[in-house]
Design an enzyme around this catalytic site. Structure first.
Site, short mmCIF file in Angstrom:
data_model
loop_
_atom_site.label_atom_id
_atom_site.label_comp_id
_atom_site.label_asym_id
_atom_site.label_seq_id
_atom_site.Cartn_x
_atom_site.Cartn_y
_atom_site.Cartn_z
N ASP A 136 0.86 -1.18 0.00
CA ASP A 136 0.00 0.00 0.00
C ASP A 136 0.90 1.23 0.00
O ASP A 136 2.02 1.16 -0.50
CB ASP A 136 -0.95 -0.04 1.21
CG ASP A 136 -2.29 0.64 0.93
OD1 ASP A 136 -2.27 1.75 0.37
OD2 ASP A 136 -3.35 0.08 1.26
N HIS B 135 1.62 1.67 -3.38
CA HIS B 135 0.66 2.44 -4.17
C HIS B 135 1.13 3.88 -4.33
O HIS B 135 1.13 4.43 -5.41
CB HIS B 135 -0.71 2.42 -3.49
CG HIS B 135 -1.36 1.07 -3.50
ND1 HIS B 135 -2.58 0.82 -2.91
CD2 HIS B 135 -0.97 -0.11 -4.04
CE1 HIS B 135 -2.89 -0.46 -3.08
NE2 HIS B 135 -1.94 -1.04 -3.76
#
Length: 518
Positions: A295, A329
């Protein structure tokens, strides 16, 4: 080359070798400690271990081209408490939680709890004021994954007179019940967690483990690997953190924090495994950290709506330098839970490699008038294979309310107590090569435009075989590839020595934006 001591205690020291390199030095250096070879390094932020308390050291940094020298004295230490003397076995079988916790609670000020080499099975461990916990080389704190073994932090506990509240549990910016972290600090001051060891979360996707059906709250929300709630003067140094149940390191309403020379590792497809998320924190330094996870590498937050509006505590004075962000991300993300605002964030001398986005700002209508983003500086950054280097998104649509007409409307709506405000961002001396989707994608609200974005000495090129993708998580953003700079509703976009090479179409597309070329 310049060398300085960034931090030290009684047993270790962290050095910064400033030879112009980013994360890695330009050449390999030999470290000579009190006349004896300590080893070699290629990291700008490098650590020395197994030092003696209250002792003087001379360090020489020897390279083919440059040599530097520095002297320092380690700190005082009163006693060392070895967890094995308290009953811990470190055999990978016995539950060692009670024995390690007993050592921590028994440790006096200016002293060390030593966790020697071995595998220690643990539940939640709690830090204590003025205690230094060292994970020695080869030491592994290996967490259980059985939910029944972990304490539950309730979200909001009302005071007896009902005039105030006590917040323990949190999930994605809201006060919600959560499991205590693998390592937890609550109202702790002047503590250190450091060394060459590892904290292993053992999270996985099999039924019953933390990553199984991750969006469903099972008893409580998943724990963090390290959770610091209302703490002050905390240092986390050297250790490796991996396979966390959710966010790896989560400082929450905490001030004066340093995170130095860490490794934070999780699989690319692991859910919600943000690397380090300061939430409503002040005076935070991140240096020499290697991130590779599933993430955002760093996500700066300050509450979704309730916590931000009630406490009005921004995240501010955050300095991130000499770090390597890989595979996440976003390399550096602001939001989307930032209702208390983010101020004075500086990111310098960092590598962003194979992340979806470099800078990623996520906000939307409803975050509130205190959701102010200002004085954001990115300087001397190298990006390689970052899909979209710069994303500023005022229409972020995650969560059910993100798809409402109020959030997604491109009409000019009234400015009120629900309207966020993005003010000033500066990007200087940035090279972004092998970009895929877009060079920059900036979308402000029509009623409250992004105030000012300044780009100086910024250069973007594209990969030979770029992957298509959506540059921002917002309704109306279409899948593209090799797009140039897109600026929508920016009051002032200042461009000085900015180039985009190899894009399809225009280098710059501006709507509702005043572009100033210097």
């Amino acid at each position: 080359m310049e060398v300085r001591v960034m931090w030290k205690n009684a047993r270790c020291a962290v050095l910064e070798l400033a030879d112009g390199g980013i994360y890695e030095t330009k050449e390999e250096y030999e470290i000579v400690l009190n006349g004896k070879s300590y080893g070699k390094t290629k990291k700008v932020v490098s650590s020395l271990y197994n030092l003696k308390p209250d002792s003087s050291y001379e360090v020489q940094i020897v390279g083919e081209k440059e040599t530097a020298k520095i002297e320092f004295c380690t700190d005082y230490e009163f006693v060392t408490l070895n967890v094995k003397d308290f009953g811990a076995k470190g055999d990978g079988q016995q539950d060692d939680t009670t024995y390690i916790q007993a050592a921590i609670l028994s440790c006096p000020k200016d002293s060390r709890v030593l966790v020697p080499a071995g595998e220690y099975k643990i539940r939640s461990l709690f830090l204590k004021d003025d205690v230094r916990v060292e994970l020695a080389e080869g030491a592994v704190l290996s967490a259980y994954t059985d939910r029944s073994l972990f304490p539950i932090f309730q979200s909001v506990i009302q005071s007896y007179d009902e005039k105030d509240e006590y917040n323990l549990g949190t999930w994605e910016g809201n006060p919600l019940p959560m499991f205590a972290g693998i390592i937890t600090g609550v109202n702790v001051k002047n503590a250190q967690l450091y060394g060459q060891g590892r904290i292993e979360g053992n999270a996985g996707k099999e039924e019953g483990n933390w990553w199984y059906q991750p969006k469903i709250m099972n008893i409580a929300f998943r724990p963090r690997m390290i959770f610091l709630n209302h703490c002050e003067n905390i240092v986390v140094q050297g250790i490796q953190v991996q396979n966390s149940p959710s966010w790896n390191i989560h400082p929450y309403f905490s001030d004066h924090l340093r995170f130095l020379d860490l490794k934070i590792l999780n699989p690319k497809n692991s859910p919600n495994t943000d690397g380090l998320d300061p939430e409503s924190c002040k005076d935070v330094e991140l240096a020499g950290i290697y991130f590779s996870l599933g993430d955002d590498c760093v996500a700066v937050k300050s509450g979704k709506i309730y916590m931000g509006a009630k406490y009005k505590k921004p995240s501010e004075d955050i300095f991130i330098h000499q770090c390597c962000m890989r595979d996440g991300h976003g390399s550096i993300t602001i939001g989307s839970e930032m209702a208390g605002g983010v101020k004075r964030l500086t990111v310098k001398d960092c590598l962003f490699l194979h992340t979806d986005r470099g800078l990623r700002i996520k906000t939307r209508r409803g975050r509130g008038k205190d959701a102010i983003i200002e004085d954001i500086l990115f300087e001397n950054i190298h990006m390689d294979h970052v899909m979209t280097p710069f994303v500023i998104n005022s229409f972020y649509y995650c969560d059910p309310d993100g798809h409402t007409e109020y959030v997604r409307s491109r009409e000019k709506l009234p400015v009120d107590d629900r309207t966020p405000d993005i003010r000033t961002l500066t990007f200087k001396d940035i090279e972004a090569e092998n970009c895929h989707v877009a060079a920059a994608y900036m979308c402000g609200l029509p009623e409250q435009k992004i105030r000012r974005v300044e780009m100086e000495n910024v250069h973007v090129t594209y990969a030979e075989n770029p992957q298509a993708g959506v540059p921002a998580m917002m309704e109306g953003a279409e899948e593209v590839t090799k797009m140039g700079i897109y600026a929508y509703n920016v009051e002032e976009l200042l461009l000085k020595n900015v180039s985009v090479q190899g894009q399809d179409g225009e280098e710059l597309t501006a709507e509702g934006t005043k572009v100033i070329r210097l």
